[in-house]
Scaffold this motif. Structure first.
Motif, short mmCIF file in Angstrom:
data_model
loop_
_atom_site.label_atom_id
_atom_site.label_comp_id
_atom_site.label_asym_id
_atom_site.label_seq_id
_atom_site.Cartn_x
_atom_site.Cartn_y
_atom_site.Cartn_z
N PHE A 100 -4.64 -1.48 -2.49
CA PHE A 100 -4.37 -1.31 -3.91
C PHE A 100 -5.60 -0.78 -4.63
CE2 PHE A 100 -0.45 -3.45 -3.20
CZ PHE A 100 0.34 -3.28 -4.33
N ASP A 101 -6.77 -1.34 -4.32
CA ASP A 101 -8.00 -0.89 -4.99
C ASP A 101 -8.29 0.58 -4.69
OD1 ASP A 101 -8.31 -3.41 -6.03
OD2 ASP A 101 -9.94 -4.01 -4.69
N ALA A 102 -7.93 1.04 -3.49
CA ALA A 102 -8.18 2.43 -3.11
C ALA A 102 -7.14 3.40 -3.67
CB ALA A 102 -8.23 2.55 -1.59
N GLY A 103 -6.05 2.86 -4.22
CA GLY A 103 -5.00 3.72 -4.75
C GLY A 103 -3.96 4.14 -3.74
N ALA A 130 1.41 -12.68 0.18
CA ALA A 130 0.55 -11.64 -0.38
C ALA A 130 -0.42 -12.20 -1.42
CB ALA A 130 1.41 -10.54 -1.02
N VAL A 131 -0.03 -13.26 -2.10
CA VAL A 131 -0.86 -13.87 -3.14
C VAL A 131 -1.79 -14.94 -2.58
CG1 VAL A 131 -0.74 -15.39 -5.17
CG2 VAL A 131 0.67 -13.33 -5.05
N THR A 132 -1.35 -15.67 -1.54
CA THR A 132 -2.14 -16.81 -1.05
C THR A 132 -2.85 -16.57 0.26
OG1 THR A 132 -0.28 -17.79 0.19
CG2 THR A 132 -0.50 -18.37 -2.17
N ARG A 133 -2.37 -15.60 1.07
CA ARG A 133 -2.92 -15.33 2.41
C ARG A 133 -2.84 -16.58 3.28
NH1 ARG A 133 -3.98 -9.90 3.36
NH2 ARG A 133 -5.61 -10.52 4.83
N THR A 134 -1.78 -17.34 3.13
CA THR A 134 -1.60 -18.58 3.88
C THR A 134 -1.01 -18.31 5.25
OG1 THR A 134 -1.27 -19.85 1.86
CG2 THR A 134 -0.42 -20.82 3.89
N ALA A 135 -1.53 -18.99 6.28
CA ALA A 135 -1.02 -18.87 7.65
C ALA A 135 -0.48 -20.20 8.13
CB ALA A 135 -2.13 -18.39 8.59
N THR A 189 -2.83 -9.68 -6.96
CA THR A 189 -2.51 -10.32 -8.22
C THR A 189 -0.99 -10.41 -8.35
OG1 THR A 189 -2.35 -8.26 -9.47
CG2 THR A 189 -4.55 -9.27 -9.25
N ARG A 190 -0.51 -11.15 -9.36
CA ARG A 190 0.95 -11.25 -9.55
C ARG A 190 1.55 -9.88 -9.88
NH1 ARG A 190 2.66 -16.67 -10.14
NH2 ARG A 190 1.04 -17.93 -9.13
N GLU A 191 0.88 -9.10 -10.71
CA GLU A 191 1.40 -7.78 -11.03
C GLU A 191 1.47 -6.91 -9.79
OE1 GLU A 191 0.02 -3.77 -13.46
OE2 GLU A 191 -0.45 -5.73 -14.33
N GLN A 192 0.42 -6.90 -8.99
CA GLN A 192 0.43 -6.11 -7.76
C GLN A 192 1.52 -6.60 -6.82
OE1 GLN A 192 -3.63 -6.86 -6.69
NE2 GLN A 192 -4.37 -4.89 -7.46
N MET A 193 1.70 -7.90 -6.74
CA MET A 193 2.72 -8.50 -5.89
C MET A 193 4.10 -7.93 -6.21
SD MET A 193 3.88 -12.51 -6.08
CE MET A 193 4.82 -12.31 -7.62
N LEU A 194 4.41 -7.78 -7.50
CA LEU A 194 5.72 -7.26 -7.88
C LEU A 194 5.81 -5.75 -7.66
CD1 LEU A 194 6.45 -9.37 -11.09
CD2 LEU A 194 7.30 -9.72 -8.77
N PHE A 223 -7.14 -7.08 8.20
CA PHE A 223 -5.80 -7.38 8.71
C PHE A 223 -4.86 -7.51 7.52
CE2 PHE A 223 -2.79 -10.92 9.88
CZ PHE A 223 -1.95 -10.13 10.64
N ILE A 224 -3.83 -6.65 7.47
CA ILE A 224 -2.94 -6.57 6.31
C ILE A 224 -3.80 -6.55 5.04
CG2 ILE A 224 -0.87 -7.47 5.18
CD1 ILE A 224 -0.02 -8.72 7.74
N PRO A 225 -4.63 -5.52 4.85
CA PRO A 225 -5.65 -5.50 3.80
C PRO A 225 -5.10 -5.07 2.45
CG PRO A 225 -5.82 -3.50 5.09
CD PRO A 225 -4.69 -4.31 5.70
N LEU A 226 -4.27 -5.91 1.85
CA LEU A 226 -3.51 -5.50 0.68
C LEU A 226 -4.39 -5.13 -0.51
CD1 LEU A 226 -0.58 -8.08 0.87
CD2 LEU A 226 -0.66 -5.74 1.72
#
Length: 582
Positions: free
Chosen positions: A454-457, A488-493, A507-512, A447-450
């Motif tokens: 990213f890992d898959a490109g 996106a960084v915490t996955r908090t609901a 990660t923070r870099e991916q987040m930006l 679910f929203i598998p960020l």
């Protein structure tokens, strides 16, 4: 040599041989370039709206003369202008033109609002409440037909949440939706399993239920509509947003953006996914696509306004009980589902979906489809794959819209084909509590598998699906990008005691990258914006904290100091500390 490479070379030559100083210099800060190396530098020089140099304060000093506007950042962070990959600004800006819509967290909040409307709407007129999602109500359910009748016995009422909703008795009666009708339309009309009577819950409602316009609501003039849209865009700027994609743009909305562009009030780079009726006659669809492909805003887009392609709806809503899944939803008091075999609703069959993609790809139009359930996503990826045998999909910048539930197969397929994904992380915060209650943790693995994307490109871009209201946190849905980054960084609901599959966090870099260069790619503008590099447009935002090192819980409270487009300030905070930056 590519056009961008040639432009960069020309820019460097001009910089080295021209004695004219920069128009704007920022120094003494932490400028996050989001370039391929993710460099962080102290200073940046801008001339004629484009970046001419990045580096240390000493390296930029030669670009300053008495006419240069120098901004001392005092250690503050600068990011590329933030981009929202999915908004609906024209409708959102009009939503409260008549009256303010209060926040609603309970069924009683909903009923209280309807009581207020009953007092001002003439008897017999429709009352429609839109996009109060049941996943965001504490009771986690639709208001019942009886509850709606109790507060509005003399008004047809429609509680609409996306393609689905709940109606009262008068609304059902006006549309001829009774026990016999329900028996003939079981996919659309939910019934009490004991009596067979309609419960009021309607799925893919546009097929079976029509409303009438509330004559008491204020009708806005063209100038008023444009003023409200300009107000919303200014608020986007307030939160660091310099680019947006309208993900279902009508003819009237396109005209409205063009008017704002002409009047100098379009202060976001705006790209349009034009609306398309997918099950119309194919000849009509081809004519529509020819019109879109011949639009000057597609053939030669303005730097501020352009058309990228079209959008359709492949399935229903994850928030409303009609997303199309590979496995059954399961019987549910939350969504009013009584059939244990029910898997949701697919609005476009596989053959038609492939034809639509082929027609768009042959015209270089970016295709996207609303897909919430994993079965809908897999159907779209498979259709892209079949077309890709004849017409390369990646150059069109086609994508999957929402893609809330995915599978490993779909992620791998999107990566292989070069298909982008447009996701809304704030939905995890607002809706995952209900989704866990419905599906359990295991079905939310993708679910929203960020991180998996990213890992898959896969190029994944962050958006909001902002639908209604002006205000970054009070809106439906919230368009505050820092809330999205935090999720996106915490996955908090919300109202839930543990992160939702923390292994999918960025990660923070991916987040930006998620809110900058990746969205620029979806806009077909990654050679112009999305990172701070020599030759690119000077779209950037100054913020009050270091998003690479601050605590996770500080990300969502980020304050924008100023927002710049083409090196011109389009938002400035009014606090004393912010004024000191100049």
């Amino acid at each position: 040599m590519s056009r961008r490479a040639a432009f960069v070379v020309l820019t460097l030559l001009l910089v080295s041989h021209c004695t004219r100083a920069a128009d704007l210099v920022l120094r003494g800060g932490k400028i996050v370039t989001v370039d391929p190396g993710f460099r962080v530098v102290e200073a940046m020089a801008v001339r004629d709206g484009r970046i001419i140099q990045l580096g240390s304060d000493a390296e930029i000093a030669s670009h300053v003369d008495p006419q240069t506007h120098v901004v001392d950042l005092q250690g503050r962070m600068v990011l590329p202008g933030l981009i929202d990959s999915h908004v609906h600004p024209t409708g959102a800006s009009q939503y409260e033109a008549d009256h303010e819509i209060p926040p609603m967290e309970t069924i009683e909040d909903v009923l209280g609002y309807l009581r207020q409307r009953v007092a001002v709407v003439p008897k017999g007129e429709w009352i429609v409440l839109q996009q109060v999602f049941i996943t965001r109500l504490r009771e986690q359910r639709f208001p019942t037909r009886a509850e709606l009748d109790s507060v509005a016995p003399d008004h047809p009422v429609w509680f609409r949440t996306g393609p689905d909703g709940s109606a009262n008795s008068l609304a059902l009666a006006e549309n001829g939706i009774d026990k016999a009708f329900a028996a003939k339309h079981p996919q659309h009309v939910a019934v009490d399993p004991a009596s067979g009577e309609p419960t009021g819950v309607i799925r893919q409602s546009s097929s079976v239920l029509k409303t009438r316009r509330d004559q008491s609501r204020k009708q806005l003039s063209q100038d008023e509509l444009d003023d409200r849209l300009a107000e919303l865009i200014r608020d986007y700027n307030r939160w660091g947003i310099t680019g947006i994609i309208d993900r279902n743009c009508s003819d009237s909305a396109r005209a409205q953006y063009a008017r704002l562009l002409e009047s100098g009030r379009l202060t976001t780079r705006t790209r349009l996914s034009r609306s398309l009726t997918p099950n119309a006659d194919l000849a009509e669809i081809e004519q529509r696509l020819d019109e879109i492909a011949s639009d000057p805003l597609f053939k030669s887009p303005d730097p501020r306004l352009g058309v990228i392609g079209v959008k359709v709806f492949e399935d229903g809503g994850m928030l409303t009980g009609s997303a199309y899944f590979t496995r059954p939803w399961g019987t549910s008091s939350i969504y009013g589902i009584v059939d244990p075999r029910y898997r949701g609703m697919q609005f476009i069959d596989d053959d038609r979906l492939e034809k639509l993609i082929r027609l768009c790809a042959s015209r270089s139009l970016a295709f996207t489809a609303h897909c919430q359930g994993d079965a809908a996503v897999e159907a779209l990826v498979a259709a892209y794959g079949r077309v890709n045998h004849d017409i390369p999909i990646a150059p069109t910048r086609s994508s999957i819209t929402h893609s809330s539930f995915m599978s490993e197969k779909a992620i791998a397929g999107a990566a292989k084909l070069g298909v982008g994904v447009d996701l809304q992380p704030a939905w995890l915060y607002l809706d995952a509590r209900t989704l866990v209650a419905q599906f359990g943790q295991n079905r939310l693995k993708h679910f929203i598998p960020l991180r998996s994307l990213f890992d898959a490109g896969v190029v994944a871009g962050g958006g909001s699906d902002h639908m209604q209201k002006i205000g970054s946190l009070r809106s439906v849905n919230p368009y505050n990008p820092f809330l999205g980054m935090w999720v996106a960084v915490t996955r908090t609901a919300r109202w839930h005691d543990a992160p939702i599959h923390r292994e999918q966090a960025l990660t923070r870099e991916q987040m930006l990258r998620f809110y900058t260069i990746n969205n620029a790619w979806l806009m077909r503008l990654e050679e112009e914006i999305g990172s701070l590099e020599i030759g690119k447009r000077a779209d950037f935002v100054v913020i009050d904290r270091d998003l690479l090192t601050c605590r996770d819980d500080e990300i969502r409270d980020t304050v924008v100091q100023s927002t710049w487009l083409d090196g011109q300030r389009v938002f400035q905070s009014q606090s004393q500390s912010n004024r000191s930056l100049d």
